[in-house]
Design an enzyme around this catalytic site. Sequence first.
Site, PDB file in Angstrom:
ATOM      1  N   ARG A 111       0.833  -1.203   0.000  1.00 39.19           N
ATOM      2  CA  ARG A 111       0.000   0.000   0.000  1.00 39.19           C
ATOM      3  C   ARG A 111       0.868   1.254   0.000  1.00 39.19           C
ATOM      4  NH1 ARG A 111      -4.028  -0.548   4.677  1.00 39.19           N
ATOM      5  NH2 ARG A 111      -4.674  -2.288   3.361  1.00 39.19           N
ATOM      6  N   TYR A 112       1.996   1.206   0.683  1.00 41.36           N
ATOM      7  CA  TYR A 112       2.899   2.353   0.749  1.00 41.36           C
ATOM      8  C   TYR A 112       4.151   2.005  -0.053  1.00 41.36           C
ATOM      9  CZ  TYR A 112       0.140   3.798   4.827  1.00 41.36           C
ATOM     10  OH  TYR A 112      -0.858   4.173   5.666  1.00 41.36           O
ATOM     11  N   ARG A 115       7.174   0.106   2.265  1.00 44.70           N
ATOM     12  CA  ARG A 115       6.963  -1.016   3.186  1.00 44.70           C
ATOM     13  C   ARG A 115       5.816  -1.874   2.703  1.00 44.70           C
ATOM     14  NH1 ARG A 115       5.344   3.874   4.779  1.00 44.70           N
ATOM     15  NH2 ARG A 115       3.723   4.226   6.331  1.00 44.70           N
ATOM     16  N   CYS A 124      -3.163 -18.752  14.805  1.00 45.72           N
ATOM     17  CA  CYS A 124      -3.199 -17.805  15.922  1.00 45.72           C
ATOM     18  C   CYS A 124      -3.339 -18.613  17.207  1.00 45.72           C
ATOM     19  CB  CYS A 124      -4.398 -16.865  15.819  1.00 45.72           C
ATOM     20  SG  CYS A 124      -4.353 -15.817  14.370  1.00 45.72           S
ATOM     21  N   CYS A 128      -9.232 -13.536  18.172  1.00 46.19           N
ATOM     22  CA  CYS A 128      -9.706 -12.267  18.732  1.00 46.19           C
ATOM     23  C   CYS A 128     -10.980 -11.890  17.993  1.00 46.19           C
ATOM     24  CB  CYS A 128      -8.663 -11.185  18.538  1.00 46.19           C
ATOM     25  SG  CYS A 128      -7.016 -11.737  18.985  1.00 46.19           S
ATOM     26  N   CYS A 131     -10.926  -9.294  15.145  1.00 47.61           N
ATOM     27  CA  CYS A 131      -9.843  -9.468  14.171  1.00 47.61           C
ATOM     28  C   CYS A 131     -10.163  -8.873  12.799  1.00 47.61           C
ATOM     29  CB  CYS A 131      -9.524 -10.949  14.014  1.00 47.61           C
ATOM     30  SG  CYS A 131      -8.228 -11.254  12.801  1.00 47.61           S
ATOM     31  N   ARG A 133      -8.636  -9.744  10.084  1.00 44.09           N
ATOM     32  CA  ARG A 133      -8.538 -10.774   9.037  1.00 44.09           C
ATOM     33  C   ARG A 133      -9.408 -11.982   9.391  1.00 44.09           C
ATOM     34  NH1 ARG A 133      -2.640  -9.469   8.538  1.00 44.09           N
ATOM     35  NH2 ARG A 133      -2.786  -7.464   7.473  1.00 44.09           N
ATOM     36  N   ASP A 292     -11.845  -0.937  12.165  1.00 40.38           N
ATOM     37  CA  ASP A 292     -12.185  -0.884  10.742  1.00 40.38           C
ATOM     38  C   ASP A 292     -13.581  -1.476  10.544  1.00 40.38           C
ATOM     39  OD1 ASP A 292      -9.696   0.135   9.773  1.00 40.38           O
ATOM     40  OD2 ASP A 292      -8.812  -1.825  10.216  1.00 40.38           O
ATOM     41  N   ASP A 329      -7.723   3.304   9.266  1.00 41.84           N
ATOM     42  CA  ASP A 329      -7.382   3.017   7.875  1.00 41.84           C
ATOM     43  C   ASP A 329      -8.502   3.475   6.959  1.00 41.84           C
ATOM     44  OD1 ASP A 329      -5.401   0.619   8.996  1.00 41.84           O
ATOM     45  OD2 ASP A 329      -4.899   1.379   6.996  1.00 41.84           O
ATOM     46  N   LYS A 336      -3.371   4.948   6.119  1.00 40.59           N
ATOM     47  CA  LYS A 336      -3.768   5.337   7.471  1.00 40.59           C
ATOM     48  C   LYS A 336      -3.925   6.847   7.607  1.00 40.59           C
ATOM     49  CE  LYS A 336      -1.774   1.380   9.861  1.00 40.59           C
ATOM     50  NZ  LYS A 336      -1.491   0.639   8.596  1.00 40.59           N
TER      51      LYS A 336
HETATM   52  C1  PLP Z   1      -0.548  -0.206   8.488  1.00 41.82           C
HETATM   53  C2  PLP Z   1       0.124  -0.600   7.270  1.00 41.82           C
HETATM   54  C3  PLP Z   1       1.480  -0.360   7.111  1.00 41.82           C
HETATM   55  C4  PLP Z   1       2.346   0.269   8.186  1.00 41.82           C
HETATM   56  O1  PLP Z   1       2.062   1.594   8.407  1.00 41.82           O
HETATM   57  P1  PLP Z   1       2.926   2.387   9.490  1.00 41.82           P
HETATM   58  O2  PLP Z   1       2.260   3.735   9.564  1.00 41.82           O
HETATM   59  O3  PLP Z   1       4.323   2.431   9.007  1.00 41.82           O
HETATM   60  O4  PLP Z   1       2.837   1.650  10.781  1.00 41.82           O
HETATM   61  C5  PLP Z   1       2.060  -0.745   5.941  1.00 41.82           C
HETATM   62  N1  PLP Z   1       1.368  -1.334   4.953  1.00 41.82           N
HETATM   63  C6  PLP Z   1       0.053  -1.578   5.082  1.00 41.82           C
HETATM   64  C7  PLP Z   1      -0.641  -2.235   3.970  1.00 41.82           C
HETATM   65  C8  PLP Z   1      -0.616  -1.221   6.246  1.00 41.82           C
HETATM   66  O5  PLP Z   1      -1.910  -1.480   6.381  1.00 41.82           O
HETATM   67  S1  SF4 Z   2      -6.065 -10.133  15.783  1.00 43.34           S
HETATM   68 FE1  SF4 Z   2      -6.574 -11.754  14.293  1.00 43.34          FE
HETATM   69  S2  SF4 Z   2      -4.629 -12.294  13.330  1.00 43.34           S
HETATM   70 FE2  SF4 Z   2      -4.152 -11.199  15.253  1.00 43.34          FE
HETATM   71  S3  SF4 Z   2      -3.911 -12.816  16.793  1.00 43.34           S
HETATM   72 FE3  SF4 Z   2      -6.035 -12.092  16.898  1.00 43.34          FE
HETATM   73  S4  SF4 Z   2      -7.133 -13.506  15.546  1.00 43.34           S
HETATM   74 FE4  SF4 Z   2      -4.968 -13.720  15.053  1.00 43.34          FE
END
Ligand code: PLP
Ligand code: SF4
Length: 367
Positions: A111-112, A115, A124, A128, A131, A133, A292, A329, A336
């Site tokens: 996305r960025y 990184r 896991c 959670c 979560c 995902r 989110d 996000d 973000k």
């Molecule tokens: C949150 C996120 C990051 C990291 O963002 P930081 O502001 O550096 O913590 C990088 N890539 C994706 C896809 C993200 O969702």
């Molecule tokens: S937030 Fe989601 S991915 Fe992270 S530990 Fe909990 S269940 Fe696993």
Amino acid sequence: MDLHFSQPPSGIEWSDWHWQLAHAARDFSTVARYLGVPEDMFSADASTAERYPLLVTPYYLSLAHSPEASDPILRQCLPTQAETNQQKQLGGHPDALAEEANSPVPRLFHRYPDRVVFNTGNLCAVHCRHCLRKRDWEKCLPPPTDADMDAICKYLSAHSEIREVLISGGDPLMLPEECLQNIVERLSAVPSIEMLRFGSRVPCVLPQRVTPRLAAILASGKSAWLATHFNHPWELTKETAQATQILHRAGLSLVNQSVLLKGVNDDADTLAKLFTGLLKIHIKPYYLFHGDPIQGTMHFRTGLQKGLDIMNRLRGRISGMALPAFAFDLPGGAGKIRLQPEQLAEYDANGNPVFTSWDGKRVPYPD
Ligand SMILES: *Cc1c(COP(=O)(O)O)cnc(C)c1O
Ligand code: SF4
């Protein structure tokens, strides 16, 4: 609270992560037995657990103070019908951040520019309830194969602007050690990669897993950071302090990402205790995320204003180092946004800005 076991574990068993995983609760009848409550307490929530499975370590369950559904620990780990009831009424999307659409290679979300997020699988220690995902729980996303790693490293090598890999999941600290070692080695062998950032809930929900050997693997490649995921002060225990110490000794730097969760931590006193408690064990609070709009988690969302009010109450009252950035996000993978409480109140007659201090005073600033 003390859990009930037909065969109570010895101290050695309790502090062994193998024992914790072998005795993790995967259904309500086990939870009811551990908590010493009748199983029909959860009958309304049973069908939710079929859609979004239950998984919790005895250790994490023992952090609850009471068997009430409103307990902040139980709210984070026990399925409730709110997760499935809401799908029609409240909306939410299984992948609101469009991670899958921003995926140039399987398992990478980009996305960025500098990184990238690497999804290492869906193992896991605890499921959670909030979560991000959750959509992956039903899939079987195994640890990356050599072929996956080849494709990922090829992509990273071809994109030398990427300096940092966020090693995520699932929980990467749940991977077999050889697999984790291989991931760290392969990623660190890409010349343009400068940093590895692990994201893990293990120090919170299964701190016993953080052994010196595991920490050494994490620290064996490029500069290693670990983002933990603590949401409530009751999660800070002597076990987490010990895990944290092991990680620091191995050379990792630690930050924490919390999620603002309705009925769990959505008040300033709770978060003040959490953030100062984290600082005390040398974990820097990094982000406080607004939830989110993810399907199955909508009942935890508080609204942005609530988060801003809390941040405003915390400002000045606790160490500035304890304050995370309040962030969320944007949908569709747009990135973000960090939000600050409103501090610029007005401009005075001379055109200078007037700010509201942490304790509510109006103070002009000679611009
Ligand atoms: C949150 C996120 C990051 C990291 O963002 P930081 O502001 O550096 O913590 C990088 N890539 C994706 C896809 C993200 O969702
Ligand atoms: S937030 Fe989601 S991915 Fe992270 S530990 Fe909990 S269940 Fe696993």
